[in-house]
Motif scaffolding. Sequence first.
Motif, PDB file in Angstrom:
ATOM      1  N   LEU A 158       5.895 -11.506  -5.695  1.00 53.77           N
ATOM      2  CA  LEU A 158       6.277 -10.563  -4.620  1.00 53.77           C
ATOM      3  C   LEU A 158       6.676 -11.302  -3.339  1.00 53.77           C
ATOM      4  N   VAL A 167       6.830  -1.267  -2.293  1.00 53.39           N
ATOM      5  CA  VAL A 167       6.736  -1.699  -3.681  1.00 53.39           C
ATOM      6  C   VAL A 167       7.097  -0.505  -4.572  1.00 53.39           C
ATOM      7  N   VAL A 174      -1.644  -1.084  -0.543  1.00 48.53           N
ATOM      8  CA  VAL A 174      -1.020  -0.208  -1.542  1.00 48.53           C
ATOM      9  C   VAL A 174       0.519  -0.191  -1.519  1.00 48.53           C
ATOM     10  N   GLY A 175       1.112  -1.325  -1.308  1.00 52.90           N
ATOM     11  CA  GLY A 175       2.568  -1.388  -1.514  1.00 52.90           C
ATOM     12  C   GLY A 175       3.417  -0.815  -0.399  1.00 52.90           C
ATOM     13  N   TYR A 188      -5.815  -5.473  -6.686  1.00 55.62           N
ATOM     14  CA  TYR A 188      -5.083  -5.345  -5.414  1.00 55.62           C
ATOM     15  C   TYR A 188      -5.344  -6.513  -4.475  1.00 55.62           C
ATOM     16  N   GLY A 189      -4.519  -6.588  -3.420  1.00 58.26           N
ATOM     17  CA  GLY A 189      -4.865  -7.385  -2.260  1.00 58.26           C
ATOM     18  C   GLY A 189      -5.906  -6.595  -1.476  1.00 58.26           C
ATOM     19  N   ASP A 221       4.525   2.060  -6.435  1.00 55.31           N
ATOM     20  CA  ASP A 221       3.596   2.964  -5.759  1.00 55.31           C
ATOM     21  C   ASP A 221       4.326   4.174  -5.197  1.00 55.31           C
ATOM     22  N   GLU A 248      -6.175 -11.900  -2.561  1.00 57.85           N
ATOM     23  CA  GLU A 248      -5.378 -11.303  -3.636  1.00 57.85           C
ATOM     24  C   GLU A 248      -6.244 -11.143  -4.889  1.00 57.85           C
ATOM     25  N   LYS A 249      -6.389  -9.915  -5.335  1.00 55.44           N
ATOM     26  CA  LYS A 249      -7.082  -9.569  -6.588  1.00 55.44           C
ATOM     27  C   LYS A 249      -8.447 -10.266  -6.747  1.00 55.44           C
ATOM     28  N   THR A 303       0.564 -11.893  -0.283  1.00 58.30           N
ATOM     29  CA  THR A 303      -0.772 -11.908   0.310  1.00 58.30           C
ATOM     30  C   THR A 303      -1.081 -13.225   1.031  1.00 58.30           C
TER      31      THR A 303
HETATM   32  C1  G1P Z   1       1.088  -6.478  -5.337  1.00 59.35           C
HETATM   33  C2  G1P Z   1       0.380  -7.285  -4.239  1.00 59.35           C
HETATM   34  C3  G1P Z   1      -1.022  -6.727  -3.994  1.00 59.35           C
HETATM   35  C4  G1P Z   1      -0.934  -5.228  -3.677  1.00 59.35           C
HETATM   36  C5  G1P Z   1      -0.168  -4.485  -4.785  1.00 59.35           C
HETATM   37  C6  G1P Z   1       0.063  -3.043  -4.396  1.00 59.35           C
HETATM   38  O1  G1P Z   1       0.423  -6.710  -6.557  1.00 59.35           O
HETATM   39  O2  G1P Z   1       0.336  -8.641  -4.617  1.00 59.35           O
HETATM   40  O3  G1P Z   1      -1.619  -7.403  -2.915  1.00 59.35           O
HETATM   41  O4  G1P Z   1      -2.241  -4.709  -3.542  1.00 59.35           O
HETATM   42  O5  G1P Z   1       1.115  -5.095  -5.024  1.00 59.35           O
HETATM   43  O6  G1P Z   1       0.726  -2.329  -5.378  1.00 59.35           O
HETATM   44  P1  G1P Z   1       1.117  -6.394  -7.981  1.00 59.35           P
HETATM   45  O7  G1P Z   1       0.864  -4.939  -8.222  1.00 59.35           O
HETATM   46  O8  G1P Z   1       2.563  -6.727  -7.844  1.00 59.35           O
HETATM   47  O9  G1P Z   1       0.386  -7.256  -8.981  1.00 59.35           O
END
Ligand code: G1P
Length: 290
Positions: A109, A129, A203-204, A169-170, A132, A189-190, A230
């Motif tokens: 990302l 994103v 949340v994106g 999530y972050g 979402d 991150e996660k 992140t």
């Molecule tokens: C990404 C980000 C994460 C965020 C999430 C939200 O993760 O890295 O920090 O919480 O989007 O949708 P991904 O879903 O691409 O793994």
Amino acid sequence: MQVRKVVIPVAGWGTRSLPATKNLPKEILPVFRKPAIQYIVEEAIASGLSDVVFVNQQNKRIIEDHFDHNLSLEQYLERTGKTALLEEVRRVAEMANVIVVRQKEQRGLGHAVACAREVIKDEPFAVMVGDDLMFHRDPGIHQLLDVFHNEHMPVVGVMEVPRDKVSRYGIIDAEEYAPGLYRIRGVLEKPSADTAPSRLAIVGRYVLTPEVFSHLEAASPDASGEIQLTDALAGLARQNRLLAVKLYGQRFDIGDWVDYLAANIYFALQDDELHDDLSARLRDFLPPVR
Ligand code: G1P
């Protein structure tokens, strides 16, 4: 400074939704009557953003095509007098200025956002994103833009998630300075449930300033070779340059089958013509409540 541009990274492979997404981008999967990505673009437009920057790859070009004219279809609808449908497809083609940049390798990302640097130049910008979907009478990204315009600081949207979901999530470590508004001290991150500093998940939805690009440049790839947004956010947080706002509304992660199906039902149930028949069909499937 007015925010006009929104970066929407769409180059990912959508592995969570295979095999549906083998040849069809997950952003094009329909949620009731519209492809999922149309809800995202409509949220951006309803929030006053006008320029949509898709960060895309060569195999998913039908995403930008959806926001362009399909002249053969329009001619057919015109000839056959299907005026309402004609207006609808034209409205989609005209709703946004679309700019496409290529992410030539899928490297995360953060890397996707960095690919938009030349288009963004020195303006603040939003990031949404495509996974979402969010619904509220005050659109999600608009809730962030309000905070950005008051505070002049980069801001991320957060929602509280259950403990067993924090590792998706972050997660922010933050101090609430006004109801629903946070100063971010750090972001992970996660993280595992045990190491997560809170249950407030990103949340994106983001509103960022060009200062994020130097943090992205400095970020090292993670264990899987990806540049995480992140990590750049953590850099902003270290300089006390990052806020969060708790978002209101319904949220659906369309890469998750339960959320994807729930989103379809949520929208279909709001359609007056379908509501009663669909409710009756759903009652057929579900066992009676004892
Ligand atoms: C990404 C980000 C994460 C965020 C999430 C939200 O993760 O890295 O920090 O919480 O989007 O949708 P991904 O879903 O691409 O793994």
